[in-house]
Motif scaffolding. Sequence first.
Motif, mmCIF file in Angstrom:
data_model
loop_
_atom_site.group_PDB
_atom_site.id
_atom_site.type_symbol
_atom_site.label_atom_id
_atom_site.label_comp_id
_atom_site.label_asym_id
_atom_site.label_seq_id
_atom_site.Cartn_x
_atom_site.Cartn_y
_atom_site.Cartn_z
ATOM 1 N N GLY A 98 0.828 -1.198 0.000
ATOM 2 C CA GLY A 98 0.000 0.000 0.000
ATOM 3 C C GLY A 98 0.863 1.249 0.000
ATOM 4 N N ARG A 99 0.222 2.411 -0.153
ATOM 5 C CA ARG A 99 0.946 3.678 -0.216
ATOM 6 C C ARG A 99 1.192 4.289 1.147
ATOM 7 N NH1 ARG A 99 1.621 5.725 -5.209
ATOM 8 N NH2 ARG A 99 0.553 4.644 -6.898
ATOM 9 N N ASP A 100 0.513 3.811 2.183
ATOM 10 C CA ASP A 100 0.693 4.319 3.539
ATOM 11 C C ASP A 100 1.444 3.264 4.349
ATOM 12 O OD1 ASP A 100 0.457 5.101 6.202
ATOM 13 O OD2 ASP A 100 -1.550 5.935 5.933
ATOM 14 N N CYS A 101 2.704 3.565 4.695
ATOM 15 C CA CYS A 101 3.518 2.574 5.405
ATOM 16 C C CYS A 101 2.901 2.216 6.750
ATOM 17 C CB CYS A 101 4.940 3.093 5.595
ATOM 18 S SG CYS A 101 6.059 1.850 6.307
ATOM 19 N N ARG A 102 2.353 3.199 7.469
ATOM 20 C CA ARG A 102 1.758 2.911 8.773
ATOM 21 C C ARG A 102 0.609 1.921 8.633
ATOM 22 N NH1 ARG A 102 -2.201 4.666 12.337
ATOM 23 N NH2 ARG A 102 -1.543 4.673 14.538
ATOM 24 N N ALA A 103 -0.216 2.107 7.583
ATOM 25 C CA ALA A 103 -1.330 1.189 7.369
ATOM 26 C C ALA A 103 -0.826 -0.215 7.034
ATOM 27 C CB ALA A 103 -2.234 1.719 6.259
ATOM 28 N N VAL A 104 0.258 -0.291 6.248
ATOM 29 C CA VAL A 104 0.825 -1.596 5.907
ATOM 30 C C VAL A 104 1.320 -2.303 7.169
ATOM 31 C CG1 VAL A 104 2.744 -2.744 4.719
ATOM 32 C CG2 VAL A 104 1.422 -0.967 3.544
ATOM 33 N N VAL A 105 2.072 -1.563 8.016
ATOM 34 C CA VAL A 105 2.620 -2.164 9.227
ATOM 35 C C VAL A 105 1.501 -2.595 10.177
ATOM 36 C CG1 VAL A 105 4.003 -1.709 11.290
ATOM 37 C CG2 VAL A 105 4.810 -0.960 9.054
#
Length: 322
Positions: A98-105
């Motif tokens: 995804g484009r949002d690293c926080r959301a991926v983590v």
Amino acid sequence: MAAAASLPGLRGWAAAGPAGGDVPIGLYYQAPARCPSASMVADELAARGLRVTPAGSPISLGIAVDLTSRDAHVFGGRLTVDVDAASGKPSVSQAVSGRDCRAVVLSLVVVAALAVNATAAAPPIAPAAPADESISRAPTVERVAARRPTWFVGASGRGMTGLGADPALGVGASIERVWGVGSTAALSVVFSASTVAPPTITLPTGSASLRAFFGRLESCWFGGVLAAPSIVLSPCAALEGGVVQGTGNINRPGTATRPWFAPAIAARGAVRLTRVVWFSFDGAVFAPLVRDTFVFNDPRTTIHRTPAVGANLELGLGAAFW
């Protein structure tokens, strides 16, 4: 405190997290600087019942996040949950992008909590192999390829010099085909058609109007100046051909039509507004090969002479297709 191996630009961490979790785990975490910190990941795990501990644990988590190879704005993350083979419980692997690293983590943290809690609650089964044959796997990062358009179709407004004392204005349409998207050697071919006209030229002996009809073929190094998911800037070489028509309004009105050929050096670009709609621009400097002079014959008066060098700018909207 045991520290994971560090990589350039990444942060590796495995240590004791905040107390209060129910299931002890070991953690390996690596991610670019723009992503959540290791301590934040430990907090999120603890909030879901997993306590990071430096002591030995039969359950080991690996969370690895990195930017993808073809899109600098997409993060690829992979979770691995390795369980001591002696417990007879399976390992888990999950990839998220995804484009949002926080959301991926955070997505990987949630998957880890679900998997570990389910594993901890499940009764052990007989291992398929002796404990000394278990395999310890390091976390890996999944590469997510970004797709870019291979066709652009658009309409634009055009302004150019060289057809009169004032800039000539008009409209045009274009179609671009791109080959080799995603590589450093991407090429494109653009065909466009346009018509432009400068303001009416008024002299003491009468008035005259000029209008041009052009077709242009461009060959571009697609993304050769700038290539990003939302903006592309390409250097181009072009050849434009067509006709220039002059009409005089004097005692004896007349019309003259002359050919137009002009090689050009151009810069062509596009900025993404939505997935399909892009804002396009094209600027060029050209050198006409045919330099005509338009005159009134009776009395003989010069209306306009084509200059050695001119420029044009096109601004418009395009539709992208894959």
